[in-house]
Scaffold this motif. Structure first.
Motif, PDB file in Angstrom:
ATOM      1  N   LEU A  29      28.644  46.908 111.838  1.00  0.00           N
ATOM      2  CA  LEU A  29      28.242  45.901 110.868  1.00  0.00           C
ATOM      3  C   LEU A  29      27.334  44.873 111.541  1.00  0.00           C
ATOM      4  O   LEU A  29      27.520  44.548 112.721  1.00  0.00           O
ATOM      5  CB  LEU A  29      29.468  45.212 110.272  1.00  0.00           C
ATOM      6  CG  LEU A  29      30.251  45.992 109.219  1.00  0.00           C
ATOM      7  CD1 LEU A  29      31.085  47.100 109.850  1.00  0.00           C
ATOM      8  CD2 LEU A  29      31.162  45.073 108.411  1.00  0.00           C
ATOM      9  N   VAL A  30      26.370  44.372 110.802  1.00  0.00           N
ATOM     10  CA  VAL A  30      25.505  43.309 111.308  1.00  0.00           C
ATOM     11  C   VAL A  30      26.342  42.036 111.320  1.00  0.00           C
ATOM     12  O   VAL A  30      26.695  41.507 110.271  1.00  0.00           O
ATOM     13  CB  VAL A  30      24.261  43.139 110.428  1.00  0.00           C
ATOM     14  CG1 VAL A  30      23.387  42.000 110.965  1.00  0.00           C
ATOM     15  CG2 VAL A  30      23.466  44.433 110.356  1.00  0.00           C
ATOM     16  N   THR A  31      26.666  41.560 112.515  1.00  0.00           N
ATOM     17  CA  THR A  31      27.656  40.488 112.660  1.00  0.00           C
ATOM     18  C   THR A  31      27.008  39.197 113.128  1.00  0.00           C
ATOM     19  O   THR A  31      26.362  39.158 114.178  1.00  0.00           O
ATOM     20  CB  THR A  31      28.740  40.917 113.669  1.00  0.00           C
ATOM     21  OG1 THR A  31      29.338  42.140 113.218  1.00  0.00           O
ATOM     22  CG2 THR A  31      29.806  39.844 113.811  1.00  0.00           C
ATOM     23  N   VAL A  32      27.181  38.145 112.344  1.00  0.00           N
ATOM     24  CA  VAL A  32      26.715  36.812 112.715  1.00  0.00           C
ATOM     25  C   VAL A  32      27.940  36.013 113.125  1.00  0.00           C
ATOM     26  O   VAL A  32      28.875  35.826 112.340  1.00  0.00           O
ATOM     27  CB  VAL A  32      25.979  36.121 111.564  1.00  0.00           C
ATOM     28  CG1 VAL A  32      25.472  34.741 112.009  1.00  0.00           C
ATOM     29  CG2 VAL A  32      24.818  36.976 111.072  1.00  0.00           C
ATOM     30  N   ALA A  33      27.944  35.552 114.385  1.00  0.00           N
ATOM     31  CA  ALA A  33      29.104  34.882 114.961  1.00  0.00           C
ATOM     32  C   ALA A  33      28.866  33.389 115.063  1.00  0.00           C
ATOM     33  O   ALA A  33      28.004  32.943 115.828  1.00  0.00           O
ATOM     34  CB  ALA A  33      29.408  35.465 116.337  1.00  0.00           C
ATOM     35  N   GLY A  34      29.610  32.604 114.310  1.00  0.00           N
ATOM     36  CA  GLY A  34      29.516  31.158 114.386  1.00  0.00           C
ATOM     37  C   GLY A  34      30.169  30.642 115.651  1.00  0.00           C
ATOM     38  O   GLY A  34      31.336  30.924 115.920  1.00  0.00           O
ATOM     39  N   MET A  35      29.422  29.872 116.463  1.00  0.00           N
ATOM     40  CA  MET A  35      29.881  29.431 117.782  1.00  0.00           C
ATOM     41  C   MET A  35      29.870  27.906 117.846  1.00  0.00           C
ATOM     42  O   MET A  35      28.796  27.284 117.851  1.00  0.00           O
ATOM     43  CB  MET A  35      28.987  29.996 118.883  1.00  0.00           C
ATOM     44  CG  MET A  35      28.621  31.476 118.745  1.00  0.00           C
ATOM     45  SD  MET A  35      29.968  32.607 119.084  1.00  0.00           S
ATOM     46  CE  MET A  35      30.131  32.489 120.859  1.00  0.00           C
ATOM     47  N   TYR A  36      31.042  27.291 117.935  1.00  0.00           N
ATOM     48  CA  TYR A  36      31.146  25.832 118.023  1.00  0.00           C
ATOM     49  C   TYR A  36      30.541  25.313 119.320  1.00  0.00           C
ATOM     50  O   TYR A  36      29.931  24.241 119.351  1.00  0.00           O
ATOM     51  CB  TYR A  36      32.614  25.415 117.909  1.00  0.00           C
ATOM     52  CG  TYR A  36      32.831  23.922 118.015  1.00  0.00           C
ATOM     53  CD1 TYR A  36      32.503  23.089 116.941  1.00  0.00           C
ATOM     54  CD2 TYR A  36      33.356  23.357 119.168  1.00  0.00           C
ATOM     55  CE1 TYR A  36      32.688  21.714 117.040  1.00  0.00           C
ATOM     56  CE2 TYR A  36      33.547  21.986 119.273  1.00  0.00           C
ATOM     57  CZ  TYR A  36      33.218  21.162 118.204  1.00  0.00           C
ATOM     58  OH  TYR A  36      33.402  19.811 118.305  1.00  0.00           O
ATOM     59  N   ASN A  37      30.698  26.076 120.393  1.00  0.00           N
ATOM     60  CA  ASN A  37      30.189  25.653 121.707  1.00  0.00           C
ATOM     61  C   ASN A  37      28.746  26.059 121.951  1.00  0.00           C
ATOM     62  O   ASN A  37      28.244  25.958 123.080  1.00  0.00           O
ATOM     63  CB  ASN A  37      31.080  26.210 122.819  1.00  0.00           C
ATOM     64  CG  ASN A  37      32.473  25.613 122.799  1.00  0.00           C
ATOM     65  OD1 ASN A  37      32.637  24.435 122.497  1.00  0.00           O
ATOM     66  ND2 ASN A  37      33.480  26.421 123.089  1.00  0.00           N
ATOM     67  N   GLY A  38      28.064  26.524 120.922  1.00  0.00           N
ATOM     68  CA  GLY A  38      26.661  26.873 121.053  1.00  0.00           C
ATOM     69  C   GLY A  38      26.438  28.312 121.468  1.00  0.00           C
ATOM     70  O   GLY A  38      27.376  29.090 121.656  1.00  0.00           O
ATOM     71  N   VAL A  39      25.173  28.674 121.628  1.00  0.00           N
ATOM     72  CA  VAL A  39      24.796  30.072 121.847  1.00  0.00           C
ATOM     73  C   VAL A  39      24.399  30.374 123.290  1.00  0.00           C
ATOM     74  O   VAL A  39      23.920  31.463 123.584  1.00  0.00           O
ATOM     75  CB  VAL A  39      23.652  30.463 120.892  1.00  0.00           C
ATOM     76  CG1 VAL A  39      24.092  30.350 119.439  1.00  0.00           C
ATOM     77  CG2 VAL A  39      22.407  29.599 121.132  1.00  0.00           C
ATOM     78  N   ASP A  40      24.606  29.420 124.190  1.00  0.00           N
ATOM     79  CA  ASP A  40      24.257  29.626 125.597  1.00  0.00           C
ATOM     80  C   ASP A  40      25.500  29.738 126.464  1.00  0.00           C
ATOM     81  O   ASP A  40      25.556  29.211 127.573  1.00  0.00           O
ATOM     82  CB  ASP A  40      23.373  28.480 126.098  1.00  0.00           C
ATOM     83  CG  ASP A  40      22.033  28.420 125.384  1.00  0.00           C
ATOM     84  OD1 ASP A  40      21.474  29.495 125.090  1.00  0.00           O
ATOM     85  OD2 ASP A  40      21.564  27.301 125.105  1.00  0.00           O
ATOM     86  N   THR A  41      26.519  30.409 125.970  1.00  0.00           N
ATOM     87  CA  THR A  41      27.779  30.574 126.687  1.00  0.00           C
ATOM     88  C   THR A  41      27.975  32.046 127.049  1.00  0.00           C
ATOM     89  O   THR A  41      27.286  32.932 126.523  1.00  0.00           O
ATOM     90  CB  THR A  41      28.955  30.117 125.821  1.00  0.00           C
ATOM     91  OG1 THR A  41      29.039  30.976 124.663  1.00  0.00           O
ATOM     92  CG2 THR A  41      28.774  28.671 125.375  1.00  0.00           C
TER      93      THR A  41
END
Length: 305
Positions: A29-41
């Motif tokens: 599935l095309v998965t979009v992951a919401g990240m509270y700590n941002g996308v550079d982890t």
């Protein structure tokens, strides 16, 4: 043209959320992951390697929620074979302690993240999901999956605000299911059971316990101080900073996959260990209140003060 189903999941920095996003991506599935700590982890990078799409998200911020929805919409607009299949409201917080101990900030944050955050995300995506359902081009029913809790089904002492927030999520989910059944859109509650040691959900419990104690007046400190200190020390020793990918419970993950992919989902998917099943069934019996309180105390296994 083959349809590619798009799934948006909140709270994917670690624990349950990361595991759900990783498994969704592995399912194709095309998965979009919401990240509270941002996308550079490291967590975000690991999801990218699975072909997921990390996206910054704070469910307490309406502008952030709108940006998350816009990111998903851009994927749909750029790829005509992409269709919105599901949103998964997983973002959550938990602070343990009697209601009188907890500061207004703790209580409000629990409700704001767990309940209001879920409502914000549902409101942002509901028109898109409804249209996706009415198009009727996918092999399975589009759906909202809200992560609830056994505490929402059976409130527990020390979890008043958390139980209230998750009971609200369960009620919201039932209402949404009734409202949108006619549109071919489903709403599902997912109760994952216990996974505290495989997540960071109580990582800040030590600091929270200290803040509780400091916020009380002298009479409350005299009355509750020893209990708060004993419970804080116990919970702090039980919590540790786990890796983002620490949750390995296949029963939880496989149950979620059913809720996510089955053609027509049930209203509730619940994971129960034998211990949970034993105690929660006992809690339902018409026992004297004192007996039920004793059983709950045995179930929680919190230290005596």
């Amino acid at each position: 043209m083959s349809i590619m189903r798009v799934v948006a999941i909140t709270g994917c920095d670690s624990g349950l959320g990361w595991a759900l996003a990783a498994r969704s991506a592995r399912e194709g599935l095309v998965t979009v992951a919401g990240m509270y700590n941002g996308v550079d982890t490291k967590a975000a990078e690991s999801l990218r390697r699975l072909s997921a799409h990390p996206c910054s998200l704070d469910v307490t911020n309406p502008d952030s929620v709108a940006g998350f929805r816009d990111y998903v919409q851009s994927l749909l607009n750029d790829n005509p074979n992409y269709k919105l299949h599901a949103i998964v409201n997983n973002a959550g917080v938990m602070t343990i302690g009697d209601y009188e101990w907890q500061t207004p900030t703790m209580i409000e944050n629990t409700i704001n993240v767990n309940f209001m955050g879920t409502m914000r995300v549902v409101s942002a995506f509901l028109p898109d999901l409804r249209r996706s359902a009415l198009e009727n081009t996918m092999p399975s029913v589009p759906r909202i999956i809200n992560v609830a809790s056994h505490c929402g089904l059976q409130p527990l002492p020390g979890f008043a605000a958390y139980s209230a927030s998750k009971a609200g999520v369960l009620a919201l989910t039932k209402a949404l299911r009734l409202e949108h059944r006619r549109h071919g859109l489903s709403a599902v509650a997912f109760v994952p059971g216990g996974f505290v040691t495989s997540s960071n959900i109580i990582l800040r419990q030590g600091a929270s316990g200290n803040a509780m104690l400091e916020s009380l007046n002298d009479e409350q400190k005299s009355f509750y101080g020893k209990r708060i200190t004993t419970l804080t020390n116990y919970l702090q020793s039980a919590s540790h900073n786990t890796r983002y990918d620490s949750l390995k419970d296949e029963n939880i993950i496989e149950t979620f996959v059913k809720a996510l992919t089955v053609e027509s989902p049930k209203a509730l998917y619940k994971v129960e260990s034998w211990r949970y099943m034993f105690y929660y069934n006992l809690f339902k019996l018409p026992l004297p209140e004192g007996v039920t309180s004793w059983l709950i105390k045995k179930f929680l296994s919190f230290p005596d003060n």
